[in-house]
Write an enzyme that holds these catalytic residues in place. Structure first.
Site, PDB file in Angstrom:
ATOM      1  N   THR A  67      58.135  24.962  48.525  1.00 51.40           N
ATOM      2  CA  THR A  67      57.690  23.851  47.724  1.00 51.40           C
ATOM      3  C   THR A  67      58.542  23.613  46.478  1.00 51.40           C
ATOM      4  OG1 THR A  67      55.769  22.714  46.985  1.00 51.40           O
ATOM      5  CG2 THR A  67      55.916  24.893  46.601  1.00 51.40           C
ATOM      6  N   LYS A  71      62.787  22.884  47.447  1.00 53.35           N
ATOM      7  CA  LYS A  71      63.007  22.330  48.851  1.00 53.35           C
ATOM      8  C   LYS A  71      64.492  21.742  49.001  1.00 53.35           C
ATOM      9  CE  LYS A  71      58.426  20.522  49.859  1.00 53.35           C
ATOM     10  NZ  LYS A  71      57.691  19.258  50.439  1.00 53.35           N
ATOM     11  N   ASN A  92      61.014  22.430  53.982  1.00 55.45           N
ATOM     12  CA  ASN A  92      59.765  23.004  53.465  1.00 55.45           C
ATOM     13  C   ASN A  92      59.409  24.338  54.585  1.00 55.45           C
ATOM     14  OD1 ASN A  92      58.724  22.114  55.912  1.00 55.45           O
ATOM     15  ND2 ASN A  92      56.458  21.746  55.065  1.00 55.45           N
ATOM     16  N   ASP A 107      56.830  18.400  57.039  1.00 57.03           N
ATOM     17  CA  ASP A 107      56.007  17.434  56.500  1.00 57.03           C
ATOM     18  C   ASP A 107      56.277  15.988  57.423  1.00 57.03           C
ATOM     19  OD1 ASP A 107      55.491  18.702  54.260  1.00 57.03           O
ATOM     20  OD2 ASP A 107      57.221  18.343  53.132  1.00 57.03           O
ATOM     21  N   GLY A 131      55.919   4.422  47.585  1.00 56.93           N
ATOM     22  CA  GLY A 131      56.491   5.744  46.836  1.00 56.93           C
ATOM     23  C   GLY A 131      57.788   6.100  47.490  1.00 56.93           C
ATOM     24  N   GLY A 133      59.604   9.068  46.302  1.00 51.69           N
ATOM     25  CA  GLY A 133      59.817  10.340  45.955  1.00 51.69           C
ATOM     26  C   GLY A 133      59.940  11.271  47.229  1.00 51.69           C
ATOM     27  N   GLY A 134      59.894  12.682  46.878  1.00 52.70           N
ATOM     28  CA  GLY A 134      59.921  13.736  47.983  1.00 52.70           C
ATOM     29  C   GLY A 134      58.916  13.125  49.170  1.00 52.70           C
ATOM     30  N   ALA A 135      57.756  13.040  48.949  1.00 47.22           N
ATOM     31  CA  ALA A 135      56.733  12.918  50.062  1.00 47.22           C
ATOM     32  C   ALA A 135      57.013  11.560  50.574  1.00 47.22           C
ATOM     33  CB  ALA A 135      55.514  12.748  49.478  1.00 47.22           C
TER      34      ALA A 135
HETATM   35  P1  ATR Z   1      56.629  13.798  45.274  1.00 44.16           P
HETATM   36  O1  ATR Z   1      57.474  14.592  45.812  1.00 44.16           O
HETATM   37  O2  ATR Z   1      55.234  14.024  45.335  1.00 44.16           O
HETATM   38  O3  ATR Z   1      56.708  12.265  46.132  1.00 44.16           O
HETATM   39  P2  ATR Z   1      58.234  12.555  43.256  1.00 44.16           P
HETATM   40  O4  ATR Z   1      59.341  12.774  43.824  1.00 44.16           O
HETATM   41  O5  ATR Z   1      58.018  12.680  41.811  1.00 44.16           O
HETATM   42  O6  ATR Z   1      56.902  13.380  43.926  1.00 44.16           O
HETATM   43  O7  ATR Z   1      57.645  10.999  43.422  1.00 44.16           O
HETATM   44  C1  ATR Z   1      56.565  10.567  43.238  1.00 44.16           C
HETATM   45  C2  ATR Z   1      56.483   8.958  43.257  1.00 44.16           C
HETATM   46  O8  ATR Z   1      55.404   8.602  43.028  1.00 44.16           O
HETATM   47  C3  ATR Z   1      57.591   8.231  43.173  1.00 44.16           C
HETATM   48  O9  ATR Z   1      57.654   7.144  44.138  1.00 44.16           O
HETATM   49  C4  ATR Z   1      57.082   7.659  41.821  1.00 44.16           C
HETATM   50  O10 ATR Z   1      57.514   6.350  41.479  1.00 44.16           O
HETATM   51  P3  ATR Z   1      58.919   6.260  40.586  1.00 44.16           P
HETATM   52  O11 ATR Z   1      59.958   6.497  41.486  1.00 44.16           O
HETATM   53  O12 ATR Z   1      58.874   4.753  39.981  1.00 44.16           O
HETATM   54  O13 ATR Z   1      58.953   7.368  39.279  1.00 44.16           O
HETATM   55  C5  ATR Z   1      55.559   7.342  42.318  1.00 44.16           C
HETATM   56  N1  ATR Z   1      54.531   7.418  41.189  1.00 44.16           N
HETATM   57  C6  ATR Z   1      54.301   8.305  40.136  1.00 44.16           C
HETATM   58  N2  ATR Z   1      53.521   7.781  39.303  1.00 44.16           N
HETATM   59  C7  ATR Z   1      53.295   6.608  39.330  1.00 44.16           C
HETATM   60  C8  ATR Z   1      52.487   5.458  39.018  1.00 44.16           C
HETATM   61  N3  ATR Z   1      51.549   5.904  37.914  1.00 44.16           N
HETATM   62  N4  ATR Z   1      52.459   4.341  39.439  1.00 44.16           N
HETATM   63  C9  ATR Z   1      53.066   4.041  40.542  1.00 44.16           C
HETATM   64  N5  ATR Z   1      53.977   5.148  41.088  1.00 44.16           N
HETATM   65  C10 ATR Z   1      53.895   6.391  40.678  1.00 44.16           C
END
Ligand code: ATR
Length: 287
Positions: A67, A71, A92, A107, A131, A133-135
Site C-alpha cells: 500500500t 505501490k 497491490n 484492486d 476522482g 488518484g490511485g483508486a
Molecule cells: P487515492 O490513491 O486514495 O485515490 P489520491 O491519489 O491522493 O488517493 O487521490 C485522491 C483523489 O481524490 C484525487 O482524485 C483528488 O482530486 P485531485 O486530483 O483534484 O487532488 C480527490 N480529492 C481529494 N480530496 C478532494 C476533495 N476535497 N474534493 C474533491 N476531490 C478530492
C-alpha cells in the site's frame, strides 16, 4: 491456530500501516480455512522497496499486500508483473513463488467483483467516475476493460484528462472527462446507470459531506463509494433513500483481499468471514 516452525508468513507493507484492516481480515480467513498461516503489518519507509523485495525472498515471506507509498516503487524489484497491474501502473499484491516475486493488482478485479456481487452491470452502460488518484485509476481500468462508457470527473481537471487519455489508449474505449462540479454532474449523470466515488469526500470526520448533490441521485442510478469509514456515507445513504442499489467501500476492501488470499493460498476465500471481520473492526472504531 498457534504459529509453529512451519507457519507461512504473509503481510502488508506500507506507511502508515497500523490502522490497516487487512491483518484482521486475512488472519480470520486463514483460520476459517484451517491454514497454518499468519498475516502481519510491516511499516516500511518510503525508499525501502528494494530492501523489502530482497527481504521477502531472503525470509521466504509467501505473500505481501502493498500500500501507500510503495505501490509504484516496488515494481522494478519484482520478477514479473501481470498485465492488469502493469497497465494500472501499481502493484497491490506480491506472490513469492520459491524466490520468484510476481506482482498483481487485485484492486481492479476486486472492484469488479464487488459490483457483480450486487448484479450491477457495466458493459455498454454509462459510468460516471469521481476522482483520478490511485483508486480512481484502478476503477477506471476495471470499468473500461469491462466495456463501460466512462466519464472521469476530477477536481483538478488536468488529472481527469490525463487518466481518460491513458485509459482510452490502453483499452480502445472512448472516454470523456471533466471537472468535478455540480454543472458537470448535472450534464453527465442523466444517461449514467452507475456513479463511482473514489475521492475521500464523505470520509470520517467530515461525514456530512458528499461529492454529489442528493437531488441528482435516482432510483436507476446505482452508487458505489470507495469510502468505508463510515460504512454508510452520506452519498450511499441518499442513494439508498431513492431506492438505488449501493456498494460500499467495505465490499471493495473485502474483494481485493479475497483475490489476494486466493493468489497466495490457491484456496477459495471465505468472503463472508472476511466481510464480517472488517465490519466488526469498523464497529470497534479501529480506524
Ligand atoms: P487515492 O490513491 O486514495 O485515490 P489520491 O491519489 O491522493 O488517493 O487521490 C485522491 C483523489 O481524490 C484525487 O482524485 C483528488 O482530486 P485531485 O486530483 O483534484 O487532488 C480527490 N480529492 C481529494 N480530496 C478532494 C476533495 N476535497 N474534493 C474533491 N476531490 C478530492
Amino acid at each position: 491456530m498457534r504459529p509453529s516452525g512451519r507457519t507461512v508468513v504473509c503481510g502488508i507493507v506500507g506507511d502508515p500501516v497500523e490502522h490497516s484492516m487487512s491483518p484482521a481480515m486475512q488472519n480470520a480467513a486463514f483460520a476459517a480455512r484451517g491454514l497454518d498461516w499468519v498475516y502481519v503489518a510491516f511499516r516500511l519507509a518510503r525508499g525501502d522497496a528494494e530492501a523489502c523485495a530482497r527481504g521477502m525472498k531472503a525470509m521466504g515471506i509467501r505473500g505481501l499486500n502493498v500500500t501507500v507509498p510503495h505501490k509504484v516503487d516496488i515494481m522494478p524489484f519484482l520478477d514479473s508483473i501481470d498485465d492488469v497491474a502493469r497497465r494500472i501502473g501499481a502493484v497491490n499484491t506480491i506472490v513469492n513463488d520459491g524466490g520468484v516475486l510476481r506482482g498483481y493488482n487485485t484492486d481492479a478485479a476486486g472492484f469488479a467483483r464487488a459490483l457483480e456481487d450486487q448484479d450491477i452491470v457495466v458493459r455498454d452502460r454509462t459510468v460516471v467516475l469521481l476522482g483520478a488518484g490511485g483508486a480512481g485509476r484502478a476503477a477506471a481500468f476495471s470499468l473500461a476493460d469491462r466495456g463501460a462508457r466512462l466519464i472521469v470527473l476530477n477536481r483538478r481537471v488536468a488529472r481527469a484528462k490525463a487518466l481518460a487519455a491513458e485509459v482510452a489508449r490502453a483499452t480502445g474505449m472512448s472516454i470523456e472527462h471533466g471537472p468535478l462540479s455540480d454543472e458537470s454532474l448535472q450534464q453527465w449523470l442523466p444517461p449514467a446507470s452507475l456513479l463511482v466515488n473514489t475521492t475521500p469526500v464523505g470520509m470520517s470526520p467530515a461525514t456530512g459531506e458528499s461529492p454529489c448533490p442528493a437531488s441528482f441521485l435516482r432510483k436507476d442510478l446505482a452508487v458505489c463509494d470507495i469510502v468505508y469509514n463510515p460504512r454508510r456515507t452520506t452519498l450511499l445513504r441518499q442513494a439508498a433513500e431513492r431506492g438505488a442499489r449501493t456498494v460500499g467501500g467495505v465490499e471493495m476492501l473485502v474483494w481485493q483481499g479475497a483475490l489476494a488470499f486466493e493468489l497466495w493460498t490457491g484456496v477459495q476465500a471465505p468472503v463472508e468471514i472476511m466481510r464480517s471481520t472488517v465490519e466488526e473492526e469498523l464497529g470497534r472504531g479501529a480506524v
